[in-house]
Each structure stands twice: as structure tokens, then as C-alpha cells.
Design a protein around this motif. Structure first.
Motif, PDB file in Angstrom:
ATOM      1  N   PRO A 142       7.015  17.146  32.345  1.00 48.15           N
ATOM      2  CA  PRO A 142       8.221  17.491  31.584  1.00 48.15           C
ATOM      3  C   PRO A 142       9.305  16.429  31.693  1.00 48.15           C
ATOM      4  O   PRO A 142       9.376  15.710  32.692  1.00 48.15           O
ATOM      5  CB  PRO A 142       8.678  18.810  32.214  1.00 48.15           C
ATOM      6  N   LEU A 143      10.133  16.345  30.653  1.00 47.50           N
ATOM      7  CA  LEU A 143      11.250  15.400  30.627  1.00 47.50           C
ATOM      8  C   LEU A 143      12.544  16.211  30.644  1.00 47.50           C
ATOM      9  O   LEU A 143      13.226  16.371  29.625  1.00 47.50           O
ATOM     10  CB  LEU A 143      11.186  14.502  29.395  1.00 47.50           C
ATOM     11  N   ASP A 144      12.875  16.743  31.808  1.00 47.48           N
ATOM     12  CA  ASP A 144      14.020  17.641  31.927  1.00 47.48           C
ATOM     13  C   ASP A 144      15.311  16.949  32.334  1.00 47.48           C
ATOM     14  O   ASP A 144      16.373  17.567  32.342  1.00 47.48           O
ATOM     15  CB  ASP A 144      13.711  18.750  32.944  1.00 47.48           C
ATOM     16  N   ASN A 145      15.219  15.672  32.696  1.00 48.87           N
ATOM     17  CA  ASN A 145      16.423  14.958  33.109  1.00 48.87           C
ATOM     18  C   ASN A 145      16.247  13.466  32.835  1.00 48.87           C
ATOM     19  O   ASN A 145      15.177  13.022  32.408  1.00 48.87           O
ATOM     20  CB  ASN A 145      16.726  15.207  34.594  1.00 48.87           C
ATOM     21  N   GLU A 146      17.312  12.709  33.077  1.00 48.26           N
ATOM     22  CA  GLU A 146      17.300  11.278  32.753  1.00 48.26           C
ATOM     23  C   GLU A 146      16.231  10.521  33.527  1.00 48.26           C
ATOM     24  O   GLU A 146      15.586   9.619  32.989  1.00 48.26           O
ATOM     25  CB  GLU A 146      18.680  10.667  33.023  1.00 48.26           C
ATOM     26  N   GLU A 147      16.051  10.878  34.793  1.00 54.87           N
ATOM     27  CA  GLU A 147      15.061  10.164  35.601  1.00 54.87           C
ATOM     28  C   GLU A 147      13.649  10.359  35.058  1.00 54.87           C
ATOM     29  O   GLU A 147      12.842   9.428  35.042  1.00 54.87           O
ATOM     30  CB  GLU A 147      15.150  10.619  37.051  1.00 54.87           C
ATOM     31  N   GLU A 148      13.354  11.579  34.609  1.00 54.31           N
ATOM     32  CA  GLU A 148      12.024  11.843  34.063  1.00 54.31           C
ATOM     33  C   GLU A 148      11.826  11.142  32.724  1.00 54.31           C
ATOM     34  O   GLU A 148      10.721  10.685  32.405  1.00 54.31           O
ATOM     35  CB  GLU A 148      11.809  13.349  33.934  1.00 54.31           C
ATOM     36  N   ILE A 149      12.884  11.036  31.938  1.00 51.98           N
ATOM     37  CA  ILE A 149      12.811  10.308  30.671  1.00 51.98           C
ATOM     38  C   ILE A 149      12.502   8.837  30.933  1.00 51.98           C
ATOM     39  O   ILE A 149      11.639   8.231  30.291  1.00 51.98           O
ATOM     40  CB  ILE A 149      14.123  10.470  29.876  1.00 51.98           C
ATOM     41  N   LYS A 150      13.211   8.258  31.898  1.00 55.69           N
ATOM     42  CA  LYS A 150      12.972   6.853  32.249  1.00 55.69           C
ATOM     43  C   LYS A 150      11.556   6.661  32.794  1.00 55.69           C
ATOM     44  O   LYS A 150      10.879   5.679  32.467  1.00 55.69           O
ATOM     45  CB  LYS A 150      13.997   6.393  33.278  1.00 55.69           C
ATOM     46  N   LYS A 151      11.111   7.601  33.600  1.00 56.57           N
ATOM     47  CA  LYS A 151       9.765   7.524  34.164  1.00 56.57           C
ATOM     48  C   LYS A 151       8.718   7.564  33.057  1.00 56.57           C
ATOM     49  O   LYS A 151       7.744   6.800  33.070  1.00 56.57           O
ATOM     50  CB  LYS A 151       9.548   8.684  35.143  1.00 56.57           C
ATOM     51  N   ALA A 152       8.915   8.442  32.077  1.00 58.48           N
ATOM     52  CA  ALA A 152       7.967   8.558  30.959  1.00 58.48           C
ATOM     53  C   ALA A 152       7.894   7.253  30.176  1.00 58.48           C
ATOM     54  O   ALA A 152       6.808   6.790  29.806  1.00 58.48           O
ATOM     55  CB  ALA A 152       8.381   9.700  30.037  1.00 58.48           C
ATOM     56  N   ALA A 153       9.050   6.654  29.922  1.00 57.35           N
ATOM     57  CA  ALA A 153       9.072   5.388  29.190  1.00 57.35           C
ATOM     58  C   ALA A 153       8.308   4.309  29.953  1.00 57.35           C
ATOM     59  O   ALA A 153       7.538   3.539  29.362  1.00 57.35           O
ATOM     60  CB  ALA A 153      10.511   4.946  28.944  1.00 57.35           C
TER      61      ALA A 153
END
Length: 309
Positions: free
Chosen positions: A195-206
Motif C-alpha cells: 500500500p501507498l498510505d504515506n509519502e515514504e511508501e510512495i517514494k519507496k514504490a517509485a
């Protein structure tokens, strides 16, 4: 230069309703219309309305919808010589339910889009050498998407993939063929498996997608804007405030805006501004292709300091 879009073309059948039905529920709607759509055709209309020479390669059926869909593209001066009329089947359709808030559910029935194969790649090859960018989506067979990306890569044409509708997994061999990938948050979650629930997870996904071989990752975050990452930089792109009426086609507008800006020779950050503006403006009107803004509207917003519409 010019842009070629290889993808789907559908007739959208849109029902407006106070709220989306739950399983087993019947809802009385307010309004019904049919409008031209399909992610591929929507993106072709977006780039054409933004002043770029646009080629479209795909299929329609040998029915009245097919004739109407082609006429719409040609009215906008989109080159449709790469479109095959498949007399053996019907044109693609999308059944779209839109609630008052603008949220929607969509069922796509591929029709002729589902028959795209190597013969369509042959028509695409004749056009690729004239273009700077190939824009792809996943409403056509994945094998054809991969073949198209490979051909473009060999010719030095920029490959941009909108991975929608997102499968549970894309083949690893596809990622190195992609220069720019533009999933929304839900699609990115499917591709990376968390899941992309926060900024850190969004950056990790990228970063996960970059490691798979993509050069530029752009994650669309709806009214929160977007996040982009390359091997050298990453940042969030703010959204512009609009009064949302219908979110259908917003992602296609976003992709079309980026593609048009890059074809004009603008840098990535400027292209992302274009994408954000075009995507947001698309939500302020009903439908997909009919809601996409033209170049004058986008230019006026780019030249102003306004962050809302």
C-alpha cells in the motif's frame, strides 16, 4: 515532431447517479449519454487538442459505433490511417457509472481492441519513425504493448506507458523498454505489491519501479497532485484546485498533457505542470474527450499565477 498513440478506442455509455450501487442494489439514475472514449483515443484527443500532430493506431469494429468513433478522431485532425476496421467483431464499449461526487466505476468490454495483434504492429512501425513519443496503455493485449514498446525502443522513440487498467503483475522484461511510467496510486500499489498510505511508501514504490528499469516514474495522486522520480531527482508536484464534476478521463488528460509538453521540447518539470493542469481541467466537465481542454485554456493557466480554477 509528433506523437503516436497505440491503444484502445471505445464508445462510453455513461450513467449518472446520486450514488454508486452496492452489490445487489438497484439505483435510479439521473442522466444517460454516450460519448467517444477509450484510454488510447482519449489520450490522442488530449495531445491533438494541445496542438500536437497526433497519430492513432488501433481497431474499431464494423459497426455504427466504429464509424462514429473514427469520425470524431478525424474531426480533430488526428491521423487515423493506422486504424483497422475489424468487420468480424464489434467496437469496444465502456459502461461507466458516475455518482454526484464525481467518483466512478467502469466496466470495459474490449471488442475490436482485444483483437489487436502483430498486424497492428506492422502498421505502427510505418508511423514510429515520424514520431518523438509513443504513448501506450493496457486496454489492448499486453503482448501487443510489449511488441510496440520494443519497436519504439529500437528506433530511439520515447516510450510512455500508462499502466491502466493495472494487472497484478507486469512482465519484468517490459520495464527496461519504458522511459516513463504513469500509474495512479491504486495501479502503483498493484505493481509493487504494497500500500501507498504515506509519502515514504510512495517514494519507496517509485524506487522499486526505477530499479526494474524504468527511467522516469510518475505516480498520479488525484487531488494531491503527483510524485515523480528519476535516478537523479524526485519531488511532489502540487495539484491545482478545481470544482470536480466528473473524474472520467482525468488520467488520460494528465498523460496527454505530459506527452504534448515533451513533444514540444519542454523539460520534465514543465511537462508535469502541463499534465497536472490538463488532468485537473478534465474533471471540471462531463465526459472524457469532451472535457479535455484545448491549448489556449492550458496556456492561459500556465501564464497566470492562479492555483485554482
Amino acid at each position: 515532431m509528433s506523437i503516436v498513440i497505440f491503444g484502445s478506442i471505445n464508445m462510453d455509455m455513461i450513467a449518472q447517479t446520486p450514488h454508486l450501487p452496492q452489490p445487489g442494489e438497484t439505483v435510479i439514475g439521473d442522466h444517460f449519454i454516450t460519448l467517444p472514449g477509450g484510454k488510447g483515443a482519449n489520450q490522442a484527443v488530449a495531445t491533438a487538442k494541445l496542438g500536437r500532430l497526433t497519430y492513432f493506431v488501433g481497431r474499431v469494429g464494423g459497426d455504427s459505433f466504429g464509424r462514429e468513433l473514427l469520425k470524431r478522431l478525424e474531426t480533430l485532425k488526428i491521423n487515423t490511417q493506422g486504424v483497422f476496421i475489424d468487420q468480424k467483431t464489434f467496437s469496444g464499449v465502456a459502461m461507466i457509472n458516475v455518482e454526484t461526487s464525481g467518483e466512478n466505476t467502469i466496466i470495459v468490454i474490449p471488442g475490436a481492441n482485444g483483437n489487436i495483434d502483430e498486424s497492428d504492429i506492422t502498421r505502427l512501425e510505418k508511423i514510429l519513425s515520424k514520431t518523438s513519443l509513443l504513448l501506450l496503455q493496457l486496454e489492448i493485449p499486453l503482448a501487443a504493448v510489449e511488441m510496440a514498446a520494443r519497436e519504439a525502443k529500437e528506433l530511439g522513440v520515447t516510450v510512455m506507458l500508462d499502466p491502466a487498467p493495472a494487472p497484478e503483475k507486469l512482465p519484468d522484461r517490459l520495464y527496461p523498454l519504458i522511459d516513463i511510467i504513469t500509474p495512479n496510486q491504486n495501479e502503483a500499489e498493484k505493481l509493487v505489491g504494497f500500500p501507498l498510505d504515506n509519502e515514504e511508501e510512495i517514494k519507496k514504490a517509485a524506487n522499486v519501479l526505477l530499479k526494474k528499469g524504468v527511467k522516469i516514474v510518475v505516480i498520479k495522486l488525484g487531488d494531491k497532485g503527483a510524485f515523480y522520480a528519476t535516478d537523479k531527482e524526485q519531488d511532489f508536484v502540487p495539484a491545482i484546485k478545481v470544482k470536480t464534476i466528473d473524474t472520467v478521463g482525468a488520467g488520460d488528460g494528465f498523460n496527454g498533457g505530459i506527452a504534448a509538453a515533451l513533444d514540444r521540447g519542454l523539460c520534465l518539470k514543465e511537462a508535469l505542470k502541463w499534465g497536472t493542469i490538463v488532468g485537473a481541467l478534465t474533471t471540471t466537465k462531463e465526459g472524457a474527450q469532451t472535457a479535455l481542454p484545448d491549448l489556449d485554456v492550458v496556456h492561459s493557466l500556465l501564464l497566470s499565477d492562479n492555483s485554482s480554477v
